[in-house]
Design a protein around this motif. Structure first.
Motif: not given
Length: 259
Positions: A26-33, A158-161, A179-181
């Motif tokens: 999903f292009g997220i850092g994973g912190g939201v999980i 991470g901010g990806g969300v 997602k990549g950016t």
């Protein structure tokens, strides 16, 4: 959990592997999980979970970002503009983290999740879309990065969300480029936030190392899988995952208040 009580390596590694897979997908850092999982299942205090998550994000962001870059799905100019804002924002967020009440952080995080879940149903990009770069857009990307950095340091995400939906909805990026950016942008943000959190002792570096190494092993797999999922169904899956976490956090919080 206090600093003298350390979780076992195996549950940390399993949680890190799950986080890495979702990070690449999903292009997220994973912190939201990661943040709610650390709080609910490993007994971390909210503030420590947020700081540990920011540090653990780094390896997965590096490896996952490389995976997207190899496939040509990174807008480097946008990533640099976002990163410029993230660095300062992450410092401010980590500063606020040591001063904001834990209960408030928890409710703020749940409100944040709710906004993202709703927004994902209104942002369905096309795979061929690209970011149209201009001076105004570059400035707006820096501002977006700064806001994202504050949220990263304060909430442990991470901010990806934030960045992935914003890049798709406001800047016209395809889901894969967004997602990549986003993953490339997370790298300086994670470093900046972790430095601030370490100074204020809001991070468990041992746990972050285990989580980050496990996440980095799975992140490339997620980035490859993402290319085979249509944008709409990717959004549906992401929103369903966040909604599940939101409900679990809400139930846990209400149970604690009822005691």
């Amino acid at each position: 959990m206090d600093h003298t009580s350390r979780p076992a390596i195996l549950p940390l590694a399993l949680l890190g592997a799950l986080t890495g897979m979702l990070s690449g997908l999903f292009g997220i850092g994973g912190g939201v999980i990661l943040v709610p999982m650390l709080v609910m299942f490993l007994g971390f205090q909210q503030r420590l979970a947020a700081g540990t998550s920011v540090a653990a994000i780094l390896p997965a962001a590096v490896v996952g970002g490389i995976g997207y870059a190899v496939q040509g799905n990174v807008d480097w100019i946008a990533a640099v503009a976002l990163a410029a804002g993230v660095i300062g924002g992450a410092q401010l967020g980590s500063f606020l983290l040591s001063r904001v009440p834990t209960g408030f952080l928890r409710w703020m995080f749940m409100g944040f999740l709710a906004v993202v879940v709703v927004s994902l149903w209104f942002v369905v990009p096309q795979r061929g879309d690209e970011i149209s770069m201009s001076v105004l857009n570059a400035i707006l990307l820096v501002v977006t990065g700064f806001i994202t950095g504050v949220l990263s340091g304060l909430l442990g995400v991470g901010g990806g969300v934030v960045v992935v939906p914003v890049l798709m909805f406001f800047f016209g990026a395809s889901d894969l480029v967004a997602k990549g950016t986003s993953l490339i942008m997370l790298i300086p943000g994670s470093i900046s936030g972790t430095i601030g959190n370490a100074r204020r002792r809001n991070v468990d570096l041992r746990a972050a190392a285990v989580l980050g190494i496990a996440a980095s092993l799975m992140s490339p797999i997620g980035s490859v899988v993402a290319t085979h999922i249509p944008p709409f169904w990717s959004n549906v899956a992401f929103s369903a995952l966040l909604a599940f976490i939101l409900v679990q956090m809400l139930l846990t919080t209400l149970r604690k208040r009822g005691k």
